[in-house]
Design an enzyme around this catalytic site. Structure first.
Site, PDB file in Angstrom:
ATOM      1  N   ILE A 261       0.829  -1.209   0.000  1.00  0.00           N
ATOM      2  CA  ILE A 261       0.000   0.000   0.000  1.00  0.00           C
ATOM      3  C   ILE A 261       0.861   1.256   0.000  1.00  0.00           C
ATOM      4  CG2 ILE A 261      -1.647   1.339   1.370  1.00  0.00           C
ATOM      5  CD1 ILE A 261      -2.802  -1.426   2.276  1.00  0.00           C
TER       6      ILE A 261
ATOM      7  N   ASP B 175      11.365   2.072   6.776  1.00  0.00           N
ATOM      8  CA  ASP B 175      10.853   0.701   6.734  1.00  0.00           C
ATOM      9  C   ASP B 175      12.048  -0.241   6.836  1.00  0.00           C
ATOM     10  OD1 ASP B 175       9.805  -1.804   6.159  1.00  0.00           O
ATOM     11  OD2 ASP B 175       8.414  -1.063   4.653  1.00  0.00           O
TER      12      ASP B 175
ATOM     13  N   ALA C 220      -3.949   2.496   8.570  1.00  0.00           N
ATOM     14  CA  ALA C 220      -3.493   1.131   8.829  1.00  0.00           C
ATOM     15  C   ALA C 220      -4.290   0.503   9.973  1.00  0.00           C
ATOM     16  CB  ALA C 220      -1.998   1.128   9.115  1.00  0.00           C
ATOM     17  N   ARG C 221      -3.815   0.670  11.205  1.00  0.00           N
ATOM     18  CA  ARG C 221      -4.504   0.175  12.394  1.00  0.00           C
ATOM     19  C   ARG C 221      -4.384   1.215  13.495  1.00  0.00           C
ATOM     20  NH1 ARG C 221      -6.642  -2.818   9.444  1.00  0.00           N
ATOM     21  NH2 ARG C 221      -6.997  -5.081   9.641  1.00  0.00           N
TER      22      ARG C 221
ATOM     23  N   ASP D  83      -8.481   7.065   9.431  1.00  0.00           N
ATOM     24  CA  ASP D  83      -9.512   6.100   9.049  1.00  0.00           C
ATOM     25  C   ASP D  83      -9.620   4.994  10.094  1.00  0.00           C
ATOM     26  OD1 ASP D  83     -11.471   4.954   7.335  1.00  0.00           O
ATOM     27  OD2 ASP D  83      -9.977   3.534   6.581  1.00  0.00           O
TER      28      ASP D  83
ATOM     29  N   GLU E 162     -12.606   0.995  18.286  1.00  0.00           N
ATOM     30  CA  GLU E 162     -13.598   1.094  17.209  1.00  0.00           C
ATOM     31  C   GLU E 162     -14.826   0.266  17.540  1.00  0.00           C
ATOM     32  OE1 GLU E 162     -11.589  -0.064  13.620  1.00  0.00           O
ATOM     33  OE2 GLU E 162     -10.272   1.677  13.617  1.00  0.00           O
TER      34      GLU E 162
ATOM     35  N   HIS F 152     -13.086   3.487   9.647  1.00  0.00           N
ATOM     36  CA  HIS F 152     -12.346   2.320   9.153  1.00  0.00           C
ATOM     37  C   HIS F 152     -13.034   1.786   7.897  1.00  0.00           C
ATOM     38  CE1 HIS F 152      -9.523  -1.167  10.551  1.00  0.00           C
ATOM     39  NE2 HIS F 152      -9.464  -0.979   9.245  1.00  0.00           N
TER      40      HIS F 152
END
Length: 349
Positions: free
Chosen positions: A165, A184, A244-245, A269, A274, A293
């Protein structure tokens, strides 16, 4: 039963009235595949092992798959997640049991990257504020000069993670003439070079990015990797985006940073909890854009995820290694090898 390959879908793929939760997920290729029987499980989370005793493959939506979900029959061969997040699956327990875990990188790559770009443009263009000003008619128009947007040419776009992504987001951002940096530890240096991304240390990423996007999986190492200390390194004019999370970001620390204007804004998002508590202070802030999300949820995204899971399940049925296999250590498992060889003999390769 020996000549039937049984595929189960978690119960959250159906509404209470039995209609599909997401009609864009076309399961007809499964229903029409020779030797395949499709069943829907009762809606439970985590799934119970008893639900899966006579199942060969599971397509999993939101429900959790824990160690206790693994059936004693030894029949289950694969858990195919509908998406790329796998924090709802005990991957280690699956590997130990010789069960493959599959995700759908091709289905979400473009939709989530679009979500990142959407949030970047909305934040830097002050879209939400300008929408509200317009709704206030003359009074709002009178204040529009107070909310100047931020141009992107020459600004620095950074990403925490440049996997499937993250890399796609850089491809989409290319026309904006931004500088690209990323952190990364597992980066493909050839991909980074191809996209013109400078690989930097974690602290440099936070210090230099004008727009910082989170595009890494949630793991014990990445939980709260975006914390108060690192948020304090960011420019006061910078924006944070997380698609992502939620728990990758320490949300309490982010809320304080937004309240105090230590960063310019955020596009989220995903949240730590949640759905959020109605009294969560982040819901009251006007310098954050929120989505449930679901920003990447489009007809194409769900069709793509579904098609990828169907392909993976049918590959397993025919004794082939599926695309998107997450726990590649399972390839060395005698249980896994035996299952695939058996499927190959029964259903053909």
């Amino acid at each position: 039963m020996a000549d039937t390959f049984r595929v189960a879908l978690s119960g959250d793929f159906r509404k209470e009235d039995g209609s599909p939760t997401y009609p864009d997920f076309d399961i007809e290729p499964l229903r029409n595949a020779p030797g395949v029987e499709v069943v829907f499980l009762e809606s439970e989370s985590p799934l119970r092992a008893a639900q899966l005793e006579d199942i060969d493959a599971l397509i999993l939506l939101i429900h959790r798959f824990s160690k206790e979900s693994i059936p004693k029959s030894g029949r289950l061969a694969v858990v195919a997640r509908f998406g790329v997040g796998y924090d709802t699956v005990d991957v280690g327990a699956c590997t130990e049991a010789g069960i493959g875990v599959v995700i759908t990188p091709d289905g979400v790559r473009r939709p989530v990257a679009v979500s990142i770009i959407t949030l970047m443009l909305a934040l830097t263009g002050k879209l939400m504020i300008k929408d509200q000003l317009t709704r206030e008619a003359a009074a709002g128009f009178a204040r529009r000069s107070d909310h100047m947007g931020v141009g992107l040419v020459g600004r620095t776009f950074g990403s925490l993670g440049i996997g499937n992504i993250g890399a796609e987001a850089y491809r989409m951002a290319k026309p904006f003439d931004m500088k690209f940096i990323a952190h990364d530890p597992f980066a493909d240096k050839a991909v980074a070079a191809e996209l013109g991304i400078e690989l930097v240390g974690l602290e440099d990423l936070f210090r230099r990015a004008d727009v910082l996007s989170v595009s890494c999986p949630l793991t014990p190492e990445t939980r709260h990797i975006v914390n108060a200390e690192r948020l304090a390194m960011m420019k006061p004019t910078a924006y944070l985006i997380n698609t992502a999370r939620g728990p990758i970001v320490d949300q309490k620390a982010l809320t304080v940073a937004l309240q105090q204007g230590r960063i310019a804004g955020a596009g989220l998002d995903v949240l730590e909890q949640e759905p959020p508590d109605p009294d969560d202070p982040i819901l009251k802030l006007d310098n954050v854009i929120l989505a449930p999300h679901a920003l990447c949820w489009t007809d194409q995204c769900f069709a793509g995820n579904g098609a990828a899971d169907v392909r993976a399940v049918l590959d397993i049925q025919h004794g082939r290694e599926p695309r998107g296999l997450l726990n590649r250590d399972v390839l060395a498992s005698d249980i896994w090898k035996k299952r695939l060889a058996d499927f190959g003999r029964r259903f053909g390769s």
